[in-house]
Design a protein around this motif. Sequence first.
Motif, PDB file in Angstrom:
ATOM      1  N   ASP A 153     -37.573 -37.290  14.454  1.00 29.61           N
ATOM      2  CA  ASP A 153     -36.400 -37.049  15.293  1.00 29.61           C
ATOM      3  C   ASP A 153     -36.568 -35.777  16.115  1.00 29.61           C
ATOM      4  O   ASP A 153     -36.253 -35.742  17.315  1.00 29.61           O
ATOM      5  N   ILE A 154     -37.071 -34.731  15.474  1.00 27.18           N
ATOM      6  CA  ILE A 154     -37.299 -33.465  16.178  1.00 27.18           C
ATOM      7  C   ILE A 154     -38.332 -33.659  17.279  1.00 27.18           C
ATOM      8  O   ILE A 154     -38.161 -33.186  18.407  1.00 27.18           O
ATOM      9  N   ALA A 155     -39.411 -34.372  16.961  1.00 24.86           N
ATOM     10  CA  ALA A 155     -40.470 -34.596  17.949  1.00 24.86           C
ATOM     11  C   ALA A 155     -39.969 -35.395  19.148  1.00 24.86           C
ATOM     12  O   ALA A 155     -40.420 -35.187  20.283  1.00 24.86           O
ATOM     13  N   LEU A 156     -39.012 -36.302  18.896  1.00 27.55           N
ATOM     14  CA  LEU A 156     -38.470 -37.135  19.974  1.00 27.55           C
ATOM     15  C   LEU A 156     -37.153 -36.585  20.524  1.00 27.55           C
ATOM     16  O   LEU A 156     -36.475 -37.256  21.303  1.00 27.55           O
ATOM     17  N   GLY A 157     -36.833 -35.365  20.156  1.00 30.15           N
ATOM     18  CA  GLY A 157     -35.583 -34.765  20.603  1.00 30.15           C
ATOM     19  C   GLY A 157     -35.454 -34.624  22.099  1.00 30.15           C
ATOM     20  O   GLY A 157     -34.344 -34.522  22.630  1.00 30.15           O
ATOM     21  N   TRP A 158     -36.589 -34.639  22.808  1.00 28.76           N
ATOM     22  CA  TRP A 158     -36.547 -34.542  24.274  1.00 28.76           C
ATOM     23  C   TRP A 158     -35.797 -35.737  24.883  1.00 28.76           C
ATOM     24  O   TRP A 158     -35.226 -35.613  25.976  1.00 28.76           O
ATOM     25  N   PHE A 190     -27.947 -37.257  16.762  1.00 22.06           N
ATOM     26  CA  PHE A 190     -28.885 -36.134  16.825  1.00 22.06           C
ATOM     27  C   PHE A 190     -28.194 -34.881  17.345  1.00 22.06           C
ATOM     28  O   PHE A 190     -28.360 -33.783  16.799  1.00 22.06           O
ATOM     29  N   LYS A 191     -27.401 -35.036  18.395  1.00 15.54           N
ATOM     30  CA  LYS A 191     -26.747 -33.891  19.026  1.00 15.54           C
ATOM     31  C   LYS A 191     -25.652 -33.273  18.162  1.00 15.54           C
ATOM     32  O   LYS A 191     -25.210 -32.152  18.441  1.00 15.54           O
ATOM     33  N   GLU A 192     -25.228 -33.975  17.124  1.00 16.33           N
ATOM     34  CA  GLU A 192     -24.167 -33.470  16.261  1.00 16.33           C
ATOM     35  C   GLU A 192     -24.691 -32.824  14.982  1.00 16.33           C
ATOM     36  O   GLU A 192     -23.915 -32.324  14.176  1.00 16.33           O
TER      37      GLU A 192
END
Length: 220
Positions: A153-158, A190-192
């Motif tokens: 998730d972090i890696a695809l956070g873009w 993700f944003k929350e």
Amino acid sequence: MEDQVKVLGAWPSAFCYRVLWALNLKSIKYEYLEEDLANKTDLLLQYNPVYKKVPVLVHGGKPISESLVILEYIEETWPQNPLLPQDPYDRAMARFWAKFGDDKSPVFLAIFITVGEEQEKAAKEAKEQLRILEEQALGEKKFFCGNRIGLTDIALGWIAGWLDVIEEAAGLNLLEAESFPRLHAWIQRFKEVPGIKEQFPDRHEMLIYYKQKREMFIAS
């Protein structure tokens, strides 16, 4: 101090935010040093003499570069609030999809730096990669790593914080809600997440930045 943590980064870079998000999720205190990539500091050149790029994590005076490598280092150094699943197969899949996202990033760069038929071709390929992420990587899960946020998730956070800016700057609409409902739902989740939601660059400033960058690419 032996345990002092520093991060050298640049605010428009999603790669840098990967590192900040991971440290936040593990409640690791750090000092952030903003780099001007048009005028790189001696410190950056000292800590990353090979690539001369951000991000760089400095832990106890020792530098680590390349964001996915840094994420692995953070996970191994601070095991609390794990970013990788316990099961070896699930860990392998998390790494696979994180690498897939990085391997396919040139596709999304292409939509940003091209026009006309070339851009249309890149946009079609970008949608195909988003479809793979939606159906095969995410599927019915809440997060790419399962029920809780993880390394993938972090890696695809873009996708959550940068893709819509790039779309607007390039005059495209790739990630339509009706076409990619699972990815859209994931973006909202993700944003929350605490540690993520407080650490996003200003969208207006990003849009100005990326519009200027696109104009430079198109003019060159």
